[in-house]
Structure formats: structure tokens, C-alpha cells
Scaffold this motif. Structure first.
Motif, short mmCIF file in Angstrom:
data_model
loop_
_atom_site.label_atom_id
_atom_site.label_comp_id
_atom_site.label_asym_id
_atom_site.label_seq_id
_atom_site.Cartn_x
_atom_site.Cartn_y
_atom_site.Cartn_z
N MET A 81 10.82 20.78 42.26
CA MET A 81 10.59 22.23 42.15
C MET A 81 11.62 22.90 41.26
SD MET A 81 9.29 23.95 45.67
CE MET A 81 9.03 25.60 45.08
N ILE A 82 12.88 22.46 41.36
CA ILE A 82 13.92 23.08 40.55
C ILE A 82 13.67 22.83 39.07
CG2 ILE A 82 15.54 21.12 40.56
CD1 ILE A 82 16.45 24.84 40.92
N THR A 83 13.13 21.66 38.74
CA THR A 83 12.82 21.36 37.34
C THR A 83 11.72 22.28 36.82
OG1 THR A 83 13.42 19.04 37.69
CG2 THR A 83 12.12 19.55 35.73
N ALA A 84 10.73 22.51 37.64
CA ALA A 84 9.63 23.40 37.26
C ALA A 84 10.16 24.83 37.03
CB ALA A 84 8.55 23.41 38.34
N LEU A 85 11.09 25.25 37.90
CA LEU A 85 11.69 26.58 37.74
C LEU A 85 12.48 26.67 36.45
CD1 LEU A 85 12.25 29.37 38.98
CD2 LEU A 85 14.27 28.38 40.09
N GLU A 86 13.26 25.63 36.15
CA GLU A 86 14.04 25.61 34.91
C GLU A 86 13.13 25.64 33.69
OE1 GLU A 86 18.11 23.32 35.25
OE2 GLU A 86 16.53 22.14 36.19
N ASN A 87 12.02 24.92 33.77
CA ASN A 87 11.08 24.88 32.64
C ASN A 87 10.42 26.23 32.39
OD1 ASN A 87 11.61 22.18 32.21
ND2 ASN A 87 9.87 21.46 33.45
N ARG A 88 10.35 27.03 33.43
CA ARG A 88 9.71 28.36 33.30
C ARG A 88 10.74 29.49 33.13
NH1 ARG A 88 6.46 25.34 36.56
NH2 ARG A 88 4.20 25.47 36.23
N SER A 89 12.00 29.12 32.95
CA SER A 89 13.04 30.14 32.87
C SER A 89 12.84 31.07 31.68
CB SER A 89 14.42 29.47 32.78
OG SER A 89 14.51 28.67 31.60
N GLY A 90 12.35 30.53 30.56
CA GLY A 90 12.08 31.36 29.39
C GLY A 90 11.03 32.41 29.68
N ILE A 91 10.00 32.01 30.41
CA ILE A 91 8.95 32.96 30.80
C ILE A 91 9.51 34.01 31.74
CG2 ILE A 91 6.74 33.19 32.00
CD1 ILE A 91 6.07 30.35 31.07
N ILE A 92 10.39 33.57 32.66
CA ILE A 92 10.99 34.51 33.61
C ILE A 92 11.78 35.58 32.87
CG2 ILE A 92 12.79 34.71 35.39
CD1 ILE A 92 11.84 31.97 36.45
N LEU A 93 12.56 35.18 31.86
CA LEU A 93 13.34 36.15 31.10
C LEU A 93 12.43 37.09 30.31
CD1 LEU A 93 16.01 37.29 30.12
CD2 LEU A 93 16.03 35.53 28.32
N LYS A 94 11.40 36.55 29.68
CA LYS A 94 10.48 37.39 28.91
C LYS A 94 9.77 38.40 29.80
CE LYS A 94 9.68 33.90 25.34
NZ LYS A 94 8.76 32.86 24.81
N VAL A 95 9.35 37.96 30.97
CA VAL A 95 8.69 38.86 31.92
C VAL A 95 9.66 39.93 32.39
CG1 VAL A 95 7.67 39.02 34.22
CG2 VAL A 95 6.95 37.20 32.67
N SER A 96 10.90 39.52 32.64
CA SER A 96 11.93 40.45 33.09
C SER A 96 12.18 41.53 32.04
CB SER A 96 13.22 39.70 33.40
OG SER A 96 14.16 40.54 34.03
#
Length: 497
Positions: free
Chosen positions: A1-16
Motif C-alpha cells: 500500500m505504501i508503494t501505491a501511495l508513493e506512486n500517486r504522490s505526484g497526483i496528490i500534489l497536483k490535486v492539492s
């Protein structure tokens, strides 16, 4: 799960960042208002005066200029001057300065991300850190205000990025870009020169350990650049101080403001630690990550970035203690703490990632925007009282007040403790009075009001009934020319020739 979160970190920042922009757009048409509205008005007045009078960046002008030309000293007005260039083409709608600041703020968040990504070699940690700074309540509030500090913060994060980029790429070009950005940041607000402490520690560390590195190879260029950055900044502030003394227009204080006493200083520090930092400057969610980062860094101090960030934190501490009186209510003076806070937040998230705390990370990232909005929107943008007279927030009433006074007429406006809010909104120059009764006070065989008239004031604008009813004031009034709710505009009896 942590790997999936890291992989989506760019999306998280863009959404933020996208959410950050969208939330601000709901309030983009607000006039200068709420906490520190005086600073917003003074900044906007300088920008408008550039656009309307003189684009000479070495001659910043204020509205409360009495009978003078308004030229006075301030921090290097690159923010105001750049904004003025836009004003010359599209005028001065409220949204212009807010969009301008919002764009600068977003660029700052991007450079925070790029800097942390570079030093951590982990884009996920950088994304979580940048998103956290994005929603720090004080930054969230000021990110669309007319505040030069936002530009200084952005330039400083960009400088940090290019400094690290120059070391990794062994590029003098990147280093000189970093020094240029550092200089402009320091010129914009002198305290932002403190990131030079980060560079100094890195430089000394390399020299003392006799490392064969980019820094040791180009030590002479680095030393000269650092000295030039400080000298240019100090030269501007020396010039600005000279302008202030020459004009005696003191809207901008270029000075260190110590606490008035030891007990007062302790009280301010206590408030900063218990309330201001966790609630406003960082936000509760970020404070938790910072505490985690502090514990982690205490037990693991092997990183090569430990000493540079420690140096930065110590310089900030000295600055904070020296300017303690400003920290009592001017929380934007604490924005430079985001530099070392970003490092601690990165370490905190690094620890949470290493412990695979996916739930806690997601909770923190979701809580940040909620807490920022709850803390800022109802108290500063969402209430009916915007911290300015109601007549100024009503465009029709404000326009009628402005039109009641001829172009070019020097006015007296108040009572306005700031000395700039009334004059800025009325779009006039001249004199201000700070409190009820001031105009009738004796001054060198006359009173303050008559003195202002003798110096060129022709209209009085006030919403203070005690001033209107004062007999000495009545003797100087020729006629009333406009009324808008509590505001009255009077034509004054001209100076006797």
C-alpha cells in the motif's frame, strides 16, 4: 500500500495545488481586507502610484504624503513595481493583485517541491512536504494578499533549489542564478537573506573537510557572490533609510523591533510556541509531522543536510528573538520558518513512509486543507465585517465617495490609525488623522486641522461623529458635499492668502 501511495504522490500534489487555487478563486474579488489590511493597502498604494505617477523603481510613493511628493523608503519594491506594470494595461480591479500573488504562491510551492525532491532523492516525500506547506494557514491566507513577503519566500525556495542543482550538476550558471534569486529575495524582505546561512554551512563544511567538490573548486566565485548579495541588499536598505529621513514619511518601518521588556518577550514567545506556530503558522496537522521529524532527526543525525538546516534554524531563531515585537501580531514575519519546517516535515514523512503508516499519512494530507479552511475562511474572508468600513466594501458607495472629491485634491481622511487604509480606498493623496479629536489639537499657535489646510488640504472625509461635531472643525468647513451612511465629505475653507 505504501508503494501505491508513493506512486500517486505526484497526483496528490497536483490535486492539492488545484484545490488550493479553486478555494482561493471563490474570494478572488475581495478588496484588501481582514488581518493586516493596512499592509495590503500600503503595498497596493505603492503599486498604484508607480502605475499612475512614475515607474521609477527607486522612487516608491505612498498616499499619506501630506504636501510632499510621497517618495519614501521601503523594502525594494519589486513586487509593487511588477504589479504596477499589469495595472498600466488593465487597471486595478481587486482580482488583479490577488491573482498575481496566487501565481507567485503556486510557483513557491512548486520550488519547495523541487528543492525537497532534490535533497531527499524522493519525489513522494517532496510532494507530501510541498502539499503541507501549501495548506499552512498563514501561507494559505496571505497567498493571495498584496504582500511582498510571498514573493520573497518564493524566490528563496527557488534559490535553494538552484543552489542544490549547481552542486549536483557542478554548474556555475545555476549557482549564479541561485545567488541572484537570493539577492532579490533579500532586497524584497531583508530577513530572507537568512537562507545564506544554509549556503554558508555547506560551504564551510566542504572547505573544512577539504572535500574535492564543486564548492571547493569555485570557492572564490562563491565567496564574492555571497559578499555581493549582502552588500547589494544592505546598500538598498541604506538608501531606503535615507529616503525615509529625507521625507519623514514613515509608513514603512525599516528597523529591528525588540521586545519592550524581558517579561513581554517571554509572553510573546509563549504565545508563539503554544498558539501561533501550531495553529496559524504551521497548522495542527503540520505541527504533528514536525514533531515526528524532530524526534526522528534527534536519533538519526547522519544526513549531510542536518548541519545546513540546523544553521538555518539557528539563524531564524536569532532573527525571531531580535524582532520579537513584530512576532506578537505580525505572523507573516514568521514565514521564513517554513524553510527549516520544510526540512522537518520531509523527515517526518520519511519516517512515516519507512514505518508504512499509510493511514496516518492520508489522514494528515486530508486534514491539512480542512483545518486551513476552517481556521481562515470564516474568520477572515467569510464574515460580513471585512475589517474595513462597510462603505469601502460597497463598490457603489465607494465610487460616490471617490467622485465627490475633485481629481488631484489633497484630502484629510480619518480617523485611521494605519494612515493608509482610508486614503487607499478613496484613491486620494494627502493627510490622515489617527484618532478622534486629533484635528482639534493645538499645534504651534493653531490646530492640526488648520495646519493641514495651510499645507494644502481642501477636503475632509470622516466617519467620526465627534470630529464632525467639534466646534474647531466646524469653523474650517465651507460645506458638506456628500454623505454615504456614516461617511461625510466636507469642502474646507481655503487657506487665507
Amino acid at each position: 500500500m505504501i508503494t501505491a501511495l508513493e506512486n500517486r504522490s505526484g497526483i496528490i500534489l497536483k490535486v492539492s495545488i488545484a484545490l488550493f487555487i479553486v478555494v482561493h478563486l471563490f474570494y478572488i474579488n475581495l478588496p484588501p481586507c481582514s488581518i493586516h489590511v493596512w499592509r495590503q493597502c500600503n503595498t497596493m498604494a505603492v503599486a498604484r502610484n508607480f502605475a499612475e505617477e512614475d515607474m521609477n523603481i527607486f522612487h516608491p510613493r505612498v498616499d499619506r504624503r501630506f504636501e510632499l511628493d510621497g517618495i519614501t523608503g521601503t523594502a525594494f519594491p519589486i513586487y509593487e513595481w511588477t504589479l504596477a506594470n499589469f495595472m498600466r494595461f488593465i487597471g486595478n480591479p481587486y482580482f488583479l493583485s490577488r491573482l498575481f500573488s496566487l501565481l507567485i504562491s503556486v510557483i513557491g510551492i512548486v520550488y519547495c517541491y523541487r528543492f525537497i525532491s532534490l535533497i531527499s532523492n524522493n519525489s513522494a516525500i517532496a510532494a507530501f512536504t510541498a502539499a503541507s506547506i501549501c495548506w499552512a494557514p498563514e501561507f494559505f491566507y496571505h497567498s493571495m494578499n498584496a504582500l511582498p513577503d510571498i514573493l520573497a519566500l518564493t524566490l528563496a525556495f527557488a534559490s535553494l533549489f538552484y543552489f542544490e542543482k549547481s552542486s549536483k550538476n557542478e554548474s556555475l550558471l545555476y549557482f549564479f542564478i541561485s545567488m541572484l534569486l537570493l539577492t532579490i529575495s533579500g532586497l524584497t524582505k531583508m530577513q530572507y537573506l537568512m537562507i545564506g546561512g544554509y549556503y554558508a554551512v555547506v560551504f564551510l563544511h566542504n572547505i573544512l573537510l577539504k572535500k574535492e567538490s564543486f564548492i571547493s573548486k569555485h570557492r572564490i566565485a562563491i565567496i564574492i557572490s555571497g559578499i555581493l548579495s549582502v552588500v547589494v541588499t544592505l546598500a538598498w536598505y541604506k538608501y531606503a533609510t535615507m529616503l525615509i529621513e529625507k521625507s519623514n514619511l514613515r509608513d514603512f518601518g525599516i528597523e529591528v523591533r525588540n521586545a519592550e521588556s524581558l517579561s513581554s518577550g517571554i509572553s510573546i514567545l509563549k504565545k508563539n510556541l503554544i498558539s501561533d506556530w501550531p495553529e496559524l503558522v504551521f497548522g495542527y496537522a503540520n505541527t504533528l509531522v514536525i514533531v515526528i521529524g524532530l524526534f526522528f532527526i534527534y536519533f538519526k543525525r547522519g544526513s549531510k543536510y542536518f548541519l545546513p538546516f540546523l544553521g538555518l534554524a539557528l539563524i531564524y531563531l536569532v532573527y525571531h528573538l531580535l524582532d520579537l515585537r513584530q512576532m506578537q501580531v505580525h505572523h507573516y514575519y514568521m514565514l521564513p520558518s517554513y524553510f527549516f519546517a520544510a526540512g522537518l516535515i520531509a523527515v517526518g514523512f520519511q519516517y512515516l513512509v519507512s514505518k508504512k503508516q499509510v493511514g496516518l499519512i492520508m489522514l494528515l494530507l486530508v486534514a491539512q486543507p480542512i483545518l486551513a479552511c476552517v481556521r481562515i475562511i470564516p474568520a477572515r474572508w467569510g464574515k460580513q465585517d471585512l475589517g474595513i468600513p462597510a462603505e469601502f466594501s460597497n463598490k457603489e458607495q465607494l465610487t460616490r465617495l471617490q467622485n465627490a472629491i475633485p481629481l488631484g485634491a489633497k484630502i484629510i481622511a480619518g480617523p485611521d490609525e494605519s494612515g493608509c487604509i482610508y486614503l487607499y480606498f478613496l484613491h486620494k493623496k494627502g493627510f490622515g488623522f489617527e484618532y478622534s479629536g486629533q484635528l482639534s489639537e493645538e499645534k504651534e499657535q493653531t490646530n492640526v486641522l488648520q495646519d493641514y489646510i495651510d499645507r494644502g488640504a481642501t477636503y475632509l472625509v470622516t466617519n467620526d461623529n465627534a470630529t464632525i461635531q467639534n466646534e474647531k472643525v466646524k469653523l474650517c468647513i465651507e460645506k458638506e458635499v456628500a454623505v454615504e451612511n456614516n461617511f461625510h465629505v466636507f469642502k474646507l475653507i481655503p487657506k487665507k492668502r
